[in-house]
Design a protein around this motif. Structure first.
Motif, mmCIF file in Angstrom:
data_model
loop_
_atom_site.group_PDB
_atom_site.id
_atom_site.type_symbol
_atom_site.label_atom_id
_atom_site.label_comp_id
_atom_site.label_asym_id
_atom_site.label_seq_id
_atom_site.Cartn_x
_atom_site.Cartn_y
_atom_site.Cartn_z
ATOM 1 N N TYR A 74 0.764 -1.498 0.087
ATOM 2 C CA TYR A 74 -0.084 -0.212 0.015
ATOM 3 C C TYR A 74 1.267 0.960 0.206
ATOM 4 N N ASP A 75 0.245 2.654 -0.524
ATOM 5 C CA ASP A 75 1.025 3.750 -0.679
ATOM 6 C C ASP A 75 0.721 4.908 0.699
ATOM 7 N N GLY A 76 0.036 4.701 1.331
ATOM 8 C CA GLY A 76 -0.791 5.255 2.760
ATOM 9 C C GLY A 76 -2.013 4.607 3.084
ATOM 10 N N ILE A 77 -2.347 5.302 3.960
ATOM 11 C CA ILE A 77 -3.075 4.499 5.069
ATOM 12 C C ILE A 77 -4.023 6.636 5.624
ATOM 13 N N ARG A 101 -4.693 2.679 1.861
ATOM 14 C CA ARG A 101 -4.545 2.918 0.171
ATOM 15 C C ARG A 101 -3.583 2.923 -0.908
ATOM 16 N N LYS A 102 -4.403 2.920 -2.047
ATOM 17 C CA LYS A 102 -3.149 2.720 -2.766
ATOM 18 C C LYS A 102 -3.495 4.566 -3.826
ATOM 19 N N ASN A 103 -2.523 4.832 -4.770
ATOM 20 C CA ASN A 103 -2.357 5.297 -5.499
ATOM 21 C C ASN A 103 -3.701 5.616 -6.284
ATOM 22 N N ASP A 104 -3.691 4.855 -6.525
ATOM 23 C CA ASP A 104 -4.983 5.033 -7.817
ATOM 24 C C ASP A 104 -6.359 4.794 -7.114
ATOM 25 N N ASP A 105 -6.254 4.610 -5.814
ATOM 26 C CA ASP A 105 -7.864 3.906 -5.482
ATOM 27 C C ASP A 105 -9.062 4.741 -5.665
ATOM 28 N N SER A 106 -9.447 6.366 -5.606
ATOM 29 C CA SER A 106 -10.092 6.878 -5.507
ATOM 30 C C SER A 106 -11.019 7.325 -5.098
ATOM 31 N N LEU A 107 -10.616 6.506 -3.403
ATOM 32 C CA LEU A 107 -11.596 6.746 -2.366
ATOM 33 C C LEU A 107 -11.471 8.322 -1.911
#
Length: 133
Positions: A74-77, A101-107
């Motif tokens: 994962y890239d972050g949380i 979180r992933k860079n491209d997750d759009s959350l």
């Protein structure tokens, strides 16, 4: 409900556990890996927890979060916790959400919280921003 999970009387997918805390997958996840961290001792939320309990919980939040970033790609949380019903605390037991979180997750897990803004006049800001012992 969380007390029953903490005492292994209700099934949960446990990610991490120690003598004071337990981290398990959320049954209604925002994303893959959405995890809840709770103290094993019952306390309502961050505002009512002892410093010791809150310290144990945050230590576990840090351990699990680092695991997701360092070991799971994962890239972050995003870390979330609500205190009291007005803030959408749905379970009356302290729990911290870890949303990997992933860079491209759009959350945008915080979009509802930050969708409205407020400006402060000087006196109001001073009253709110200045903590007194």
């Amino acid at each position: 409900m969380f007390c029953t999970i903490a005492h292994h009387k209700m099934p949960a997918h446990i990610i991490y556990e120690d003598s004071s805390t337990i981290a398990f997958l959320d049954i209604n996840p925002y994303s893959y890996g959405h995890t809840l961290v709770i103290p094993k001792i019952h306390t309502l939320n961050i505002l009512t927890a002892t410093d010791e309990t809150l310290g144990h919980v945050m230590h576990t939040v840090k351990l699990v979060s680092n695991h997701y970033i360092n070991d799971c790609g994962y890239d972050g949380i995003t870390v979330l916790s609500a205190c009291n019903e007005v803030a959408n605390q749905s379970i009356p037991h302290l729990h911290i959400h870890i949303v990997p979180r992933k860079n491209d997750d759009s959350l945008s897990a915080l979009s509802d919280v930050f969708s409205q803004t407020h400006s402060y006049d000087l006196n109001e800001g001073e009253q709110i921003l200045t903590m007194r012992p």
